[in-house]
Design an enzyme around this catalytic site. Sequence first.
Site, PDB file in Angstrom:
ATOM      1  N   SER A 157      26.636 -50.166  58.899  1.00 42.81           N
ATOM      2  CA  SER A 157      25.652 -50.418  59.946  1.00 42.81           C
ATOM      3  C   SER A 157      25.363 -51.914  59.911  1.00 42.81           C
ATOM      4  CB  SER A 157      24.371 -49.616  59.688  1.00 42.81           C
ATOM      5  OG  SER A 157      23.400 -49.884  60.682  1.00 42.81           O
ATOM      6  N   SER A 158      25.626 -52.609  61.010  1.00 39.11           N
ATOM      7  CA  SER A 158      25.503 -54.066  61.031  1.00 39.11           C
ATOM      8  C   SER A 158      24.064 -54.512  60.807  1.00 39.11           C
ATOM      9  CB  SER A 158      26.003 -54.623  62.368  1.00 39.11           C
ATOM     10  OG  SER A 158      27.371 -54.382  62.556  1.00 39.11           O
ATOM     11  N   GLN A 159      23.916 -55.781  60.463  1.00 39.36           N
ATOM     12  CA  GLN A 159      22.590 -56.355  60.264  1.00 39.36           C
ATOM     13  C   GLN A 159      21.811 -56.282  61.578  1.00 39.36           C
ATOM     14  OE1 GLN A 159      22.686 -60.447  58.995  1.00 39.36           O
ATOM     15  NE2 GLN A 159      20.613 -60.356  58.154  1.00 39.36           N
TER      16      GLN A 159
END
Length: 379
Positions: free
Chosen positions: A81-83
Amino acid sequence: MTDVSALRERLVDVLRDDGGLTRDDLIQAFASVPRELFLADGFHLGDAGFLRPGDEGFLAGAYRNDALVTKFDNGRPVSSSSQPSLMALMIEELSIAPGMRVLEIGAGTGYNAALMAHIGADVTSVDVQPDVAARAARALREAGVTGARVRVGDGYLGDPSGAPYDRIIVTVGITGVSPHWLAQLVPGGLMLAPVAHAGNNPVLRVWAEAARRRAEPGWPATDDVWADGVCGAGFMAAAGPLAARYPWAHPDPIRVPDGVTASVQIPPRWPQALDGLRYHDLWFAVGAWDRRATGGPFDGGSGCVLVDETRAGGAAIRADGSILAAGEHAAEYADDAGILLDRWLDAGRPGIERWRAPLVLAGDPAAPIYVPREWSLIR
């Protein structure tokens, strides 16, 4: 009991302070979409290790402004899950609006698609990993998201069944842009993609000049495709055609062998080290001017390196402007690194957003990709 609403509000405050979150509808999305549902199989968080629902620190970790690794393959991270701050910046940069059709390459956990759907976009997300796609689809259902769907497929091909798209967002590190994506983009549409550059994956804004499109298969002419820099970033690497090499590509990131020590050390240029964003500006410029630039490990992370042909020597440029060089040609590489530093300073310390390049077809001839050819400062 942890107050999840308070955690979401705290994340919103962090993203607003960061400067990438300004839109009211996207603020509401971050305050409403339950990120923890998209992490139901757990995630890895630094020293805390792998956290699962019910573990101490799981909810607090889910709402940190961090990228969270959700899948490993033989110890190598392959999905995440990206920043959140990067998600916010990319969604705002694309000016996604209600009713727009959005193609997302790389489903991740489904959280990014949920955010875009919450502001009214119609999202199609494509992922090559069936288990990743299934988990993302399940999370979207459990979160009650109706404006997003997940397809299992080769991201290189996009999803022609849902074309044309107003916007395309790529959430996996690539070496070049698929012509299929451009063919599936409406005239005047925009794409954001993290394209490999000097050992990392800065986000680029990509577009084609619609007035000069070819009539047959719908692919843009090579001199009609352009990219502007947006921001520094790091993404997990794609595989297949999207990871193809090409003749003028930068070297792959290096791992310095044990026992290598610097024989040339040039002191810092400035008393306070550049912050992460400004250091990525410097790193991008070095890569735009010198094809030997890549990434290498130092200072507890990865930084800009001019690597020699042995891949065991060269010069590292640190955030304080100091230079460390090793290898047979250490003095030469240290001098070259200093010249590049001077060039960046003389140019006014240009940011990534000041660079533009034409994209040309390269990579596998059977499955070509558009890659940057020559970067130029535009403003």
